[in-house]
Design an enzyme around this catalytic site. Sequence first.
Site, PDB file in Angstrom:
ATOM      1  N   ASN A  88       7.370  -8.121   2.061  1.00 11.86           N
ATOM      2  CA  ASN A  88       7.810  -6.766   2.390  1.00 11.86           C
ATOM      3  C   ASN A  88       7.105  -6.175   3.608  1.00 11.86           C
ATOM      4  O   ASN A  88       7.665  -5.293   4.259  1.00 11.86           O
ATOM      5  CB  ASN A  88       7.575  -5.877   1.158  1.00 11.86           C
ATOM      6  CG  ASN A  88       7.625  -4.402   1.499  1.00 11.86           C
ATOM      7  OD1 ASN A  88       8.703  -3.822   1.626  1.00 11.86           O
ATOM      8  ND2 ASN A  88       6.462  -3.783   1.673  1.00 11.86           N
ATOM      9  N   LYS A  97      14.273  -9.146  11.943  1.00 12.31           N
ATOM     10  CA  LYS A  97      14.968  -9.108  10.649  1.00 12.31           C
ATOM     11  C   LYS A  97      16.107 -10.134  10.604  1.00 12.31           C
ATOM     12  O   LYS A  97      16.374 -10.726   9.552  1.00 12.31           O
ATOM     13  CB  LYS A  97      15.490  -7.698  10.364  1.00 12.31           C
ATOM     14  CG  LYS A  97      14.372  -6.666  10.184  1.00 12.31           C
ATOM     15  CD  LYS A  97      13.459  -7.013   9.010  1.00 12.31           C
ATOM     16  CE  LYS A  97      12.440  -5.941   8.717  1.00 12.31           C
ATOM     17  NZ  LYS A  97      11.576  -6.255   7.575  1.00 12.31           N
ATOM     18  N   VAL A 119      -0.894  -9.883   7.370  1.00 18.45           N
ATOM     19  CA  VAL A 119       0.035 -11.007   7.524  1.00 18.45           C
ATOM     20  C   VAL A 119       0.098 -11.542   8.961  1.00 18.45           C
ATOM     21  O   VAL A 119       0.638 -12.611   9.199  1.00 18.45           O
ATOM     22  CB  VAL A 119       1.468 -10.657   7.022  1.00 18.45           C
ATOM     23  CG1 VAL A 119       1.460 -10.282   5.540  1.00 18.45           C
ATOM     24  CG2 VAL A 119       2.110  -9.561   7.867  1.00 18.45           C
ATOM     25  N   TYR A 146      12.666  -5.326  16.417  1.00 10.06           N
ATOM     26  CA  TYR A 146      12.813  -5.187  14.961  1.00 10.06           C
ATOM     27  C   TYR A 146      14.055  -5.931  14.456  1.00 10.06           C
ATOM     28  O   TYR A 146      13.997  -6.682  13.475  1.00 10.06           O
ATOM     29  CB  TYR A 146      12.883  -3.703  14.614  1.00 10.06           C
ATOM     30  CG  TYR A 146      12.929  -3.387  13.138  1.00 10.06           C
ATOM     31  CD1 TYR A 146      11.785  -3.461  12.355  1.00 10.06           C
ATOM     32  CD2 TYR A 146      14.124  -2.997  12.530  1.00 10.06           C
ATOM     33  CE1 TYR A 146      11.823  -3.154  10.997  1.00 10.06           C
ATOM     34  CE2 TYR A 146      14.175  -2.679  11.181  1.00 10.06           C
ATOM     35  CZ  TYR A 146      13.021  -2.763  10.414  1.00 10.06           C
ATOM     36  OH  TYR A 146      13.069  -2.461   9.072  1.00 10.06           O
ATOM     37  N   SER A 186       0.811  -1.230   0.000  1.00 10.34           N
ATOM     38  CA  SER A 186       0.000   0.000   0.000  1.00 10.34           C
ATOM     39  C   SER A 186       0.840   1.274   0.000  1.00 10.34           C
ATOM     40  O   SER A 186       0.336   2.342  -0.342  1.00 10.34           O
ATOM     41  CB  SER A 186      -0.959  -0.009   1.203  1.00 10.34           C
ATOM     42  OG  SER A 186      -0.246  -0.181   2.403  1.00 10.34           O
TER      43      SER A 186
HETATM   44  P1  NAP Z   1       6.070   1.689   5.408  1.00  7.63           P
HETATM   45  O1  NAP Z   1       6.038   2.831   4.472  1.00  7.63           O
HETATM   46  O2  NAP Z   1       5.672   1.918   6.836  1.00  7.63           O
HETATM   47  O3  NAP Z   1       5.173   0.511   4.788  1.00  7.63           O
HETATM   48  C1  NAP Z   1       4.937  -0.656   5.481  1.00  7.63           C
HETATM   49  C2  NAP Z   1       3.978  -1.505   4.699  1.00  7.63           C
HETATM   50  O4  NAP Z   1       3.744  -2.715   5.428  1.00  7.63           O
HETATM   51  C3  NAP Z   1       2.642  -0.840   4.469  1.00  7.63           C
HETATM   52  O5  NAP Z   1       2.268  -0.999   3.132  1.00  7.63           O
HETATM   53  C4  NAP Z   1       1.692  -1.605   5.383  1.00  7.63           C
HETATM   54  O6  NAP Z   1       0.423  -1.721   4.768  1.00  7.63           O
HETATM   55  C5  NAP Z   1       2.362  -2.961   5.444  1.00  7.63           C
HETATM   56  N1  NAP Z   1       1.972  -3.706   6.635  1.00  7.63           N
HETATM   57  C6  NAP Z   1       2.229  -3.433   7.930  1.00  7.63           C
HETATM   58  N2  NAP Z   1       1.648  -4.341   8.723  1.00  7.63           N
HETATM   59  C7  NAP Z   1       1.002  -5.217   7.909  1.00  7.63           C
HETATM   60  C8  NAP Z   1       0.214  -6.369   8.127  1.00  7.63           C
HETATM   61  N3  NAP Z   1      -0.049  -6.809   9.373  1.00  7.63           N
HETATM   62  N4  NAP Z   1      -0.269  -7.030   7.059  1.00  7.63           N
HETATM   63  C9  NAP Z   1      -0.017  -6.589   5.804  1.00  7.63           C
HETATM   64  N5  NAP Z   1       0.712  -5.498   5.528  1.00  7.63           N
HETATM   65  C10 NAP Z   1       1.207  -4.822   6.577  1.00  7.63           C
HETATM   66  O7  NAP Z   1       7.499   1.033   5.496  1.00  7.63           O
HETATM   67  P2  NAP Z   1       8.668   0.796   4.420  1.00  7.63           P
HETATM   68  O8  NAP Z   1       9.786   1.644   4.829  1.00  7.63           O
HETATM   69  O9  NAP Z   1       8.150   0.857   3.037  1.00  7.63           O
HETATM   70  O10 NAP Z   1       9.059  -0.704   4.807  1.00  7.63           O
HETATM   71  C11 NAP Z   1       8.830  -1.809   3.963  1.00  7.63           C
HETATM   72  C12 NAP Z   1       9.751  -2.943   4.401  1.00  7.63           C
HETATM   73  O11 NAP Z   1      11.109  -2.532   4.258  1.00  7.63           O
HETATM   74  C13 NAP Z   1       9.575  -3.344   5.860  1.00  7.63           C
HETATM   75  O12 NAP Z   1       9.709  -4.734   5.992  1.00  7.63           O
HETATM   76  C14 NAP Z   1      10.739  -2.652   6.540  1.00  7.63           C
HETATM   77  O13 NAP Z   1      11.120  -3.286   7.731  1.00  7.63           O
HETATM   78  C15 NAP Z   1      11.803  -2.751   5.463  1.00  7.63           C
HETATM   79  N6  NAP Z   1      12.904  -1.799   5.583  1.00  7.63           N
HETATM   80  C16 NAP Z   1      12.677  -0.458   5.472  1.00  7.63           C
HETATM   81  C17 NAP Z   1      13.756   0.425   5.615  1.00  7.63           C
HETATM   82  C18 NAP Z   1      13.608   1.921   5.487  1.00  7.63           C
HETATM   83  O14 NAP Z   1      14.594   2.626   5.691  1.00  7.63           O
HETATM   84  N7  NAP Z   1      12.440   2.432   5.142  1.00  7.63           N
HETATM   85  C19 NAP Z   1      15.033  -0.078   5.864  1.00  7.63           C
HETATM   86  C20 NAP Z   1      15.207  -1.444   5.974  1.00  7.63           C
HETATM   87  C21 NAP Z   1      14.136  -2.296   5.833  1.00  7.63           C
HETATM   88  P3  NAP Z   1      -0.995  -1.584   5.507  1.00  7.63           P
HETATM   89  O15 NAP Z   1      -0.827  -0.636   6.645  1.00  7.63           O
HETATM   90  O16 NAP Z   1      -1.884  -1.099   4.423  1.00  7.63           O
HETATM   91  O17 NAP Z   1      -1.351  -2.980   5.949  1.00  7.63           O
END
Ligand code: NAP
Length: 241
Positions: free
Chosen positions: A84, A153, A61, A149, A12
Amino acid sequence: MTNRVALVTGASQGIGRACAKALAASGARVIAGARQAEKLASLVDEIREGGGSADAVSLDVRDQQSVNAMTAAHGKAINILVNNAGITGDGLAMRMRDADWQRVIDTNLTGSFRCARAVMRPMLRKRWGRIINIASVVGLSGNPGQANYTASKAGVIGLTKTLALELAGRNVTVNAIAPGFVATAMTEALDETSRSKILSRVPLGRMGRLDEIAAAVCFLASDEAGYITGHVLNVSGGLYM
Ligand code: NAP
């Protein structure tokens, strides 16, 4: 990636949304899963307007029933899974409540396991599949204030390697991407001091872009990456080596 069907969880917004768009642009039919239906609908519209193919699926999830419903609707078709969906729930370990520990582990680690388990059987049957887990460099390095977290991971990385071993015999590859510091809602939540502190440790001197993570996902999903499995690809500007 014509003839490929890719489920992206947490599509999303942020990294998931960027991955869905990039996979669709590469020709895959995208199943975009998350809880926020309106955001998914606008993503699907955007992909279709650009000539791509996408459908939205309501997916939590943390909820096995929700994963079951997604599998019943789309499971057999999926041959690329991008795990993701992820959340944070930061705080020093000494003060961390069980609920905050559990919510993050349930979403990031158990959620990834559930989705992988849900789609692996048809991949094995077809002798082709790609599972790409979005981990994080802090799952490798640790990070104060993120016990839940980082444990989730690090768990995702262990899960990646075990699934890679279990599924390799049927030509299903399983890899992880470890992003560094990427501009999304997740990192916007950080205060200015923490942001500049992290940025000062990034050799490339900037935050990662969404398209840079999505490009790594597309590569690992491609036929060309067919001899890579059990790998953790850091996309972190050198933050972790
Ligand atoms: P974000 O903008 O907060 O997006 C998180 C996404 O996860 C949203 O689309 C949310 O969708 C979904 N989500 C959360 N809980 C969920 C659930 N129970 N079921 C289904 N979907 C769920 O975060 P992001 O930065 O894009 O992160 C995406 C991934 O990358 C994560 O795994 C994060 O740990 C990883 N990551 C991010 C960074 C960074 O710097 N941003 C760095 C390393 C790793 P809904 O709320 O619509 O369900």
